[in-house]
Scaffold this active site. Structure first.
Site, PDB file in Angstrom:
ATOM      1  N   HIS B  49       0.816  -1.205   0.000  1.00 36.18           N
ATOM      2  CA  HIS B  49       0.000   0.000   0.000  1.00 36.18           C
ATOM      3  C   HIS B  49       0.859   1.269   0.000  1.00 36.18           C
ATOM      4  O   HIS B  49       0.564   2.223  -0.687  1.00 36.18           O
ATOM      5  CB  HIS B  49      -0.903  -0.035   1.235  1.00 36.18           C
ATOM      6  CG  HIS B  49      -1.957   1.020   1.254  1.00 36.18           C
ATOM      7  ND1 HIS B  49      -3.178   0.838   0.660  1.00 36.18           N
ATOM      8  CD2 HIS B  49      -1.965   2.251   1.794  1.00 36.18           C
ATOM      9  CE1 HIS B  49      -3.896   1.930   0.835  1.00 36.18           C
ATOM     10  NE2 HIS B  49      -3.197   2.811   1.520  1.00 36.18           N
ATOM     11  N   HIS B  95     -10.674   2.084  -1.374  1.00 32.86           N
ATOM     12  CA  HIS B  95     -10.898   1.620  -0.009  1.00 32.86           C
ATOM     13  C   HIS B  95     -11.644   0.296  -0.081  1.00 32.86           C
ATOM     14  O   HIS B  95     -12.698   0.115   0.528  1.00 32.86           O
ATOM     15  CB  HIS B  95     -11.656   2.671   0.812  1.00 32.86           C
ATOM     16  CG  HIS B  95     -10.976   3.009   2.095  1.00 32.86           C
ATOM     17  ND1 HIS B  95     -11.639   3.388   3.228  1.00 32.86           N
ATOM     18  CD2 HIS B  95      -9.660   3.011   2.434  1.00 32.86           C
ATOM     19  CE1 HIS B  95     -10.759   3.616   4.194  1.00 32.86           C
ATOM     20  NE2 HIS B  95      -9.561   3.403   3.733  1.00 32.86           N
TER      21      HIS B  95
END
Lengths: 229, 734, 80
Positions: B49, B95
């Site tokens: 990430h 998300h």
């Protein structure tokens, strides 16, 4: 016409109201922070939409108890014009300037769309530029706009001509499909007894520019301009 | 340095998502074994990430520059010049994993995070968009996930008062176990008031503002980089909770302080919170940083340094202030009822030193850790163009019956049920919202407007990633053009499965190549983006979904174009050529259950030339309405144009010409015009094929030979599916 | 230090769409015995002082002024 726009933490239509008032009146409205205890001398006090205090507890409940509201109630009782839109309408019912309450939409969902309203009473400072029963186009954007009042209160509101606007279709007919939130008697906005306080869920300030949706909402500010200048 | 340091076992290393080699490297960098806090920092900084370790090699190949670009990838968001001293600042971010576990909060905090990325840079956010992908409508979880995600996006965006103006929602069984929630935000700033994250000024204060820190989402960043299994639903407590009210206050407070000159650098605390924000600020500024964690405002008692550094509590920012400006800044944040604390100083040591209650609890070198951030050249398989297949419906197919069922299918049915839950008109600058090609938002106080769109056709990407990647950019380009805007730049959200599998890595490489080529040819540099990998459940990956968020500029918003024609008697003109390409089309999928063959060819030269022509026609006010041709082909585009105002069309195409009606050939637009002669002439000069296909007329769609269907019937089918699906009675499924 | 718990519910005459939705969901799940559902909120307050009746009257005032909208809501106070 001098005007003021009240800003609470979480207000988010304050700029929209400021722009609409500036365009119509040609004067810069005063932006009044909720923490200020002094209310400037103005002809119109506007309480804008948004999520004051996050709409936590109940929509408008905490703003209704903020210090500036004491001063606004006092001025309203002295006859100063007060306009509450969306969250502003919720604040006005919570602080007792207007009867009834605004509950969760019947669909339980937030709703944002263009709606038509019939003008129920065009004899007030807010509505004189409209025709009686004229259907006008504005938009709603709220999760808690379901107007409710006890039968006795409702009878009084209806009997006294305190209803300002009702949800209708494009032809001005009061059909169930046109009611976006389940409000009793399709009520979209009401006056106080003296007609100097108006609360409404739809947003006239978002329909005050022909590039953006239309100008039916702007005529409300033009009415005020005519009455209060 | 003993209190907080349990022995680091192989198990703890694995729990932090570090490979054995990565842990070895960490020990070399530290010149000793890291303690638990330090290990946590390595783990988030080197997570997929934060480090993009699998994709970095390929992301570097994307075009990111151009005269219009003020800031490309690498900052909180991309910045593009829109003239007159104004800039547009925008980014898209996923998300996905949090939204699958807790759809409302996952989606809400996704919106919150992307808003912060944009206003951190000095912009007032003016629009939200979102690209959503859900599983099969019949899958027992789909409805629950969809209603939660939509409520979360609305709950957050509506409260902060930024209009949600566009996006896309699709369904496919490939997303049953991994939904995609990609949120995009667009903001506007002055070019001389843009704020960056590089720390500077030895001795300057590091200041924490916003909400207090709690134990939210600890290890969210590593969770977002791990494949799902059945046990992950038990990870629920790590999902963060959003507070849009505080975000609204934070926006106003930040914009207020930014109107002055006290800020040196500012960075939002996103994934891995205080850890990555402080680390990145120091790393970019080439400085060191010392934090006293005892001063961090905490919501809960007894929080450890590890928890404070890795917490993903929302609505927080980190700033470096100019010397002596603390009191001025504090007054602003206190006015907005937000926490404010000086938590550290910028140093010249090149190290991150963490203190807590007088003790040093962590001490890491910044550059070596950042530079050694792993970058993998993962093995990949080239995915070849599949063999062509012949799409041969039998003679009994009735085109208009197919059209009606298509308009009411989950693929194409109206998303009104979704977008009416989003406040799309707050800020009073929304000129066009969901339901058209691009959304259009006026730049406040000017005649300019920005057009914006998100696009991707995953079934094309799956069939041939390179074509699919290019098509996503081309469709975004067309949507911007069709609204009358000049495409300026793009942001991308690359959603894929497990990159350690060569076929998935092949999808990534192919899509990135396609995106790169298209961005180059269409002059839409990628200025920001996000990568979401490991979207797999029990070994089953999502379709490759590289979402493109495109931005275009309209210098004069009065020239804006819409998809709906408002009068009868206009000519309908198609620009672009049609071969009747039905492979990989919605027609083939829905009517023949055939999902084989080749996606439509992307000819970037043609795409650019046709787009340029259409834009000039719109700017010269020769076009009454314009719509691009995409999913479902020409007949679907014409139907959408007609439904907008209830004015039909008579087409000179026969019902049997299925390829003409449903083919998905690219680089095409339908124009409604009262000046077709000039348009045909202009097209001839531009060497773009142009064909008059019919006229606007009546209240039905009519083909040659008289086959006809009323618009009210089509609209009813189009509007019925989603409310029927979402509001059917709850049963034991949930 | 004392603790008070305030229960705020819609008045019986006021339609409660959320309660209705919950009831429908429960019935859909097979809980046919759920005949009526009303939703409300619980607010816990920690108060200084130790005089039961003083706390009672101060929480009552809080309810009247802020915690409940007596146009549509009833409230009930428990001193814990």
């Amino acid at each position: 016409m001098k005007s003021a726009v009240i800003v609470f933490p979480g207000s988010n239509c304050d700029r929209d109201m400021q722009v609409a008032l500036r365009e119509v009146t040609g004067k810069e409205p005063q932006m009044v922070w909720h923490g200020d205890s002094q209310m400037p001398n103005v002809d119109l006090i506007a309480i804008p939409g948004g999520f004051s205090y996050g709409d936590y507890l109940r929509c408008g409940a905490m703003a209704a108890n903020s210090p500036i509201m004491k001063e606004i109630v006092k001025q309203a009782n002295e006859g100063v014009a007060v306009l509450g839109v969306c969250n502003g309408f919720q604040v006005l019912t919570e602080c007792g300037l207007l009867p009834g309450a605004l509950m969760r939409n019947a669909s339980l969902r937030f709703v944002c769309k263009d709606v038509h309203l019939t003008v129920e009473n065009n004899t007030t400072a807010f509505t004189s530029n409209y025709q009686q029963n004229e259907p006008i186009l504005v938009s709603v954007a709220h999760g808690d706009g379901n107007f409710f009042a006890e039968p006795e209160t409702l009878n009084k509101i209806e009997g006294d001509g305190q209803v300002a606007f009702r949800y209708c279709n494009a032809d001005g007919e009061l059909v169930a499909r046109a009611n976006p939130n389940g409000s009793v008697n399709a009520i979209a906005g009401i006056f106080n007894e003296q007609r100097n306080v108006l609360g409404m869920m739809p947003h006239p300030e978002r329909h005050s520019d022909k590039a953006i949706g239309g100008t039916d909402g702007g005529r409300l500010f033009e009415s005020l301009m005519g009455a209060l200048s | 340095m003993t209190t907080y340091h349990p022995e680091i076992t192989a198990e703890i290393v694995a729990e932090h998502g570090l490979s054995v080699e990565e842990y070895k490297l960490a020990c070399e960098i530290m010149d000793r074994a890291p303690n638990l806090l330090e290990l946590g920092i390595f783990s988030v900084m080197w997570s997929e990430h934060c480090s993009y370790k699998s994709s970095k090699k390929w992301l570097k190949t994307l075009p990111t520059e151009g005269p219009q670009v003020i800031q490309g990838p690498g900052e909180n968001a991309g910045v593009v010049d829109i003239g007159d001293g104004d800039a547009v600042i925008f980014k898209i971010e996923s998300h996905n994993h949090p939204s699958f576990i807790e759809p409302y909060q996952g989606a809400a905090t996704g919106v919150g995070g992307i808003l912060r990325d944009v206003f951190t840079m000095g912009a007032r956010p003016i629009a939200n968009l979102n690209a959503l992908r859900f599983g099969d409508p019949d899958h027992p979880k789909t409805r629950h996930l969809l209603s939660g995600v939509v409520a979360g996006i609305g709950g957050y965006g509506n409260c902060v008062g930024v209009p949600t103006v566009g996006g896309e929602t699709n369904f496919d069984p490939a997303y049953n176990g991994n939904i995609l929630v990609n949120a995009m935000n667009v903001g506007v700033a002055k070019t001389d008031k843009i704020f960056y994250s590089a720390a500077g000024g030895i001795g300057n204060s590091v200041v924490y503002v916003g909400s207090k820190t709690g134990r939210d989402g600890i290890h969210g960043a590593t969770m977002a980089s791990a494949e799902f299994d059945d046990a992950s639903e038990a990870k629920r407590p790590t999902v963060q909770v959003g507070d849009p009210f505080t975000e609204k206050l934070l926006i106003e407070a930040c914009l207020e302080i930014m109107s002055g000159d006290s800020i040196v650098a500012i960075q939002d605390m996103g994934a891995a919170g205080l850890c990555s924000s402080s680390f990145e600020m120091a790393s970019k500024g080439g400085t060191g940083v010392e934090l006293d964690l005892s001063t961090v405002p905490c919501r809960e008692t007894g929080m450890t340094p590890y928890e404070m550094m890795l917490s993903e509590s929302q609505e927080r920012m980190l700033m470096v202030l100019k010397p002596g400006r603390e009191a001025e800044a504090q007054a602003i944040f206190e006015k907005w009822e937000l926490d404010f604390a000086v938590v550290g100083t910028i140093t010249d040591t090149g190290r991150m030193v963490l203190k807590f209650e007088g003790e040093t609890v962590g001490d890491l070198p910044i550059d070596p850790l950042a530079l050694a951030s792993p970058e993998y050249d993962r093995p990949w398989h080239e995915i070849e163009m599949p063999a062509a297949v012949s799409i041969e419906p039998d003679g009994n197919v009735k085109a208009l019956d197919v059209l009606k069922s298509m308009m009411g299918s989950p693929d194409l049915a109206s998303r009104r049920w979704i977008w009416e839950q989003y406040d799309s008109t707050v800020m009073a600058d929304t000129m066009q919202k969901s339901g058209g090609d691009a959304a259009v938002v006026r730049v406040h106080g000017t005649d300019k407007a920005l057009a914006m769109t998100t696009d991707c056709t995953p079934r094309y990407c799956y069939a041939h990633p390179e074509t699919g990647g290019a098509q996503a950019v081309a469709e975004a380009y067309r949507n911007l053009i069709a609204s009358g805007a000049k495409p300026l730049a793009a942001t991308n959200n690359l959603n894929f499965g497990n990159p350690e599998k060569p076929e998935i890595m092949g999808q990534i490489v192919g899509c990135v190549k396609g995106i790169g080529a298209a961005c180059e040819a269409l002059d839409m540099p990628i200025v920001s983006g996000n990568v979401s990998l490991y979207n797999e459940t029990d070994g089953k990956a999502i379709l490759p979904t590289p979402v493109i968020g495109g931005i275009g500029l309209m210098k004069d918003s009065a020239a804006m174009c819409r998809i709906g024609h408002k009068e009868e008697g206009l000519d309908l003109v198609v620009l672009g050529s049609c071969t009747g390409h039905l492979q990989q089309s919605l027609f083939a999928k829905q009517v023949l259950s055939n999902q084989e063959g080749q996606p439509p060819t992307i000819d970037l030269e043609k795409e650019e030339a046709t787009g340029r022509l259409v834009l000039s026609l719109i700017e010269n006010e020769m076009v009454e309405a314009c719509h691009d041709i995409s999913d479902g082909g020409l007949i679907v585009s014409v139907t959408e144009m007609a439904m907008a105002h209830g004015i039909g069309a008579e087409l000179n195409i026969a019902e049997s010409e299925l390829g003409q009606l449903f083919g998905e050939d690219q680089a095409r637009y339908v124009l409604a015009t009262n000046d077709s002669e000039s348009i045909l002439l202009a097209a001839e000069i531009a060497e773009v094929e142009a064909t008059i296909i019919g006229k606007t007329k009546g209240d039905a769609l009519t083909l040659t030979s008289g086959a006809s269907i009323s618009l009210s019937e089509l609209s009813a089918a189009h509007e019925a599916w989603m409310p029927g699906f979402m509001e059917a009675p709850v049963s034991r499924e949930a | 230090m004392m603790k008070a718990r305030v229960f705020v519910t819609l008045k019986p005459a006021v339609l409660d769409p959320q309660g209705k939705a919950i009831q429908n969901a429960l019935n859909g799940l097979g809980f046919d015995e759920a005949q009526s559902v009303r939703q409300g909120k619980v607010i816990d307050i920690e108060l200084s002082g130790d005089d039961n009746s003083a706390v009672q009257s101060s929480v009552t005032e809080m309810c009247e002024k802020l915690l409940a909208n007596t146009v549509i809501e009833d409230y009930r106070i428990e001193i814990l």
